[in-house]
Design a protein around this motif. Sequence first.
Motif, PDB file in Angstrom:
ATOM      1  N   GLU A  55     -49.271  12.629  32.480  1.00  0.00           N
ATOM      2  CA  GLU A  55     -49.404  14.083  32.485  1.00  0.00           C
ATOM      3  C   GLU A  55     -50.267  14.575  31.324  1.00  0.00           C
ATOM      4  O   GLU A  55     -50.331  13.935  30.269  1.00  0.00           O
ATOM      5  CB  GLU A  55     -48.031  14.754  32.414  1.00  0.00           C
ATOM      6  CG  GLU A  55     -47.234  14.581  33.685  1.00  0.00           C
ATOM      7  CD  GLU A  55     -45.963  15.392  33.706  1.00  0.00           C
ATOM      8  OE1 GLU A  55     -45.856  16.243  34.603  1.00  0.00           O
ATOM      9  OE2 GLU A  55     -45.089  15.165  32.858  1.00  0.00           O
ATOM     10  N   ILE A  82     -46.410  21.345  29.586  1.00  0.00           N
ATOM     11  CA  ILE A  82     -47.082  20.449  30.526  1.00  0.00           C
ATOM     12  C   ILE A  82     -48.099  21.288  31.284  1.00  0.00           C
ATOM     13  O   ILE A  82     -47.748  22.316  31.870  1.00  0.00           O
ATOM     14  CB  ILE A  82     -46.078  19.805  31.502  1.00  0.00           C
ATOM     15  CG1 ILE A  82     -45.021  19.011  30.732  1.00  0.00           C
ATOM     16  CG2 ILE A  82     -46.804  18.920  32.520  1.00  0.00           C
ATOM     17  CD1 ILE A  82     -43.848  18.539  31.586  1.00  0.00           C
ATOM     18  N   ALA A  83     -49.365  20.876  31.246  1.00  0.00           N
ATOM     19  CA  ALA A  83     -50.434  21.651  31.875  1.00  0.00           C
ATOM     20  C   ALA A  83     -50.380  21.519  33.395  1.00  0.00           C
ATOM     21  O   ALA A  83     -50.292  20.411  33.925  1.00  0.00           O
ATOM     22  CB  ALA A  83     -51.796  21.195  31.367  1.00  0.00           C
ATOM     23  N   ASP A  84     -50.444  22.667  34.083  1.00  0.00           N
ATOM     24  CA  ASP A  84     -50.574  22.677  35.540  1.00  0.00           C
ATOM     25  C   ASP A  84     -52.041  22.644  35.932  1.00  0.00           C
ATOM     26  O   ASP A  84     -52.420  22.035  36.917  1.00  0.00           O
ATOM     27  CB  ASP A  84     -49.915  23.918  36.137  1.00  0.00           C
ATOM     28  CG  ASP A  84     -48.408  23.903  35.955  1.00  0.00           C
ATOM     29  OD1 ASP A  84     -47.794  22.847  36.157  1.00  0.00           O
ATOM     30  OD2 ASP A  84     -47.851  24.956  35.593  1.00  0.00           O
ATOM     31  N   SER A  85     -52.874  23.340  35.153  1.00  0.00           N
ATOM     32  CA  SER A  85     -54.320  23.335  35.384  1.00  0.00           C
ATOM     33  C   SER A  85     -55.032  23.707  34.093  1.00  0.00           C
ATOM     34  O   SER A  85     -54.449  24.297  33.200  1.00  0.00           O
ATOM     35  CB  SER A  85     -54.715  24.306  36.505  1.00  0.00           C
ATOM     36  OG  SER A  85     -54.358  25.622  36.172  1.00  0.00           O
ATOM     37  N   ARG A  95     -56.351  19.841  37.534  1.00  0.00           N
ATOM     38  CA  ARG A  95     -55.233  20.408  38.279  1.00  0.00           C
ATOM     39  C   ARG A  95     -54.203  19.299  38.466  1.00  0.00           C
ATOM     40  O   ARG A  95     -54.533  18.204  38.932  1.00  0.00           O
ATOM     41  CB  ARG A  95     -55.673  20.941  39.628  1.00  0.00           C
ATOM     42  CG  ARG A  95     -54.564  21.676  40.372  1.00  0.00           C
ATOM     43  CD  ARG A  95     -55.015  22.321  41.672  1.00  0.00           C
ATOM     44  NE  ARG A  95     -56.213  23.124  41.576  1.00  0.00           N
ATOM     45  CZ  ARG A  95     -56.264  24.403  41.167  1.00  0.00           C
ATOM     46  NH1 ARG A  95     -55.168  25.000  40.786  1.00  0.00           N
ATOM     47  NH2 ARG A  95     -57.415  25.060  41.139  1.00  0.00           N
ATOM     48  N   LYS A  96     -52.976  19.591  38.062  1.00  0.00           N
ATOM     49  CA  LYS A  96     -51.905  18.618  38.206  1.00  0.00           C
ATOM     50  C   LYS A  96     -51.702  18.298  39.675  1.00  0.00           C
ATOM     51  O   LYS A  96     -51.609  19.192  40.495  1.00  0.00           O
ATOM     52  CB  LYS A  96     -50.621  19.177  37.592  1.00  0.00           C
ATOM     53  CG  LYS A  96     -49.471  18.216  37.574  1.00  0.00           C
ATOM     54  CD  LYS A  96     -48.301  18.835  36.853  1.00  0.00           C
ATOM     55  CE  LYS A  96     -47.109  17.920  36.887  1.00  0.00           C
ATOM     56  NZ  LYS A  96     -45.989  18.502  36.134  1.00  0.00           N
ATOM     57  N   SER A  97     -51.642  17.020  39.988  1.00  0.00           N
ATOM     58  CA  SER A  97     -51.485  16.650  41.401  1.00  0.00           C
ATOM     59  C   SER A  97     -50.028  16.493  41.784  1.00  0.00           C
ATOM     60  O   SER A  97     -49.152  16.469  41.043  1.00  0.00           O
ATOM     61  CB  SER A  97     -52.217  15.351  41.693  1.00  0.00           C
ATOM     62  OG  SER A  97     -51.895  14.354  40.768  1.00  0.00           O
TER      63      SER A  97
END
Length: 97
Positions: A55, A82-85, A95-97
Amino acid sequence: MQLAKVLGQVVATVKEPGLDRFTLLLLQETGEPDPDQVGGPAFVAVDLVGAGEGEIVLVACGSAARVAAGADAPTDRAVVGIADSVVRGGTVTYRKS
């Protein structure tokens, strides 16, 4: 704050008692412009948010990390998000998959 990628965990059975409640993560700074690229030396940070391997995370450094982790935990770096995008110049570079 800085962006970093979680490489794994650090297990230390003997440590300062203030760190007992934290998971320690092995991180590496992300590259520009692609946050999935990493570079530089790896470093350890306390995990305040339950991040997992692979992540992209937000890392607070210095006194901000100590405040986030609590006064009884000696730390220079703490994972605080935690980065989502990641958007740079109007373009999504991660972009978090």
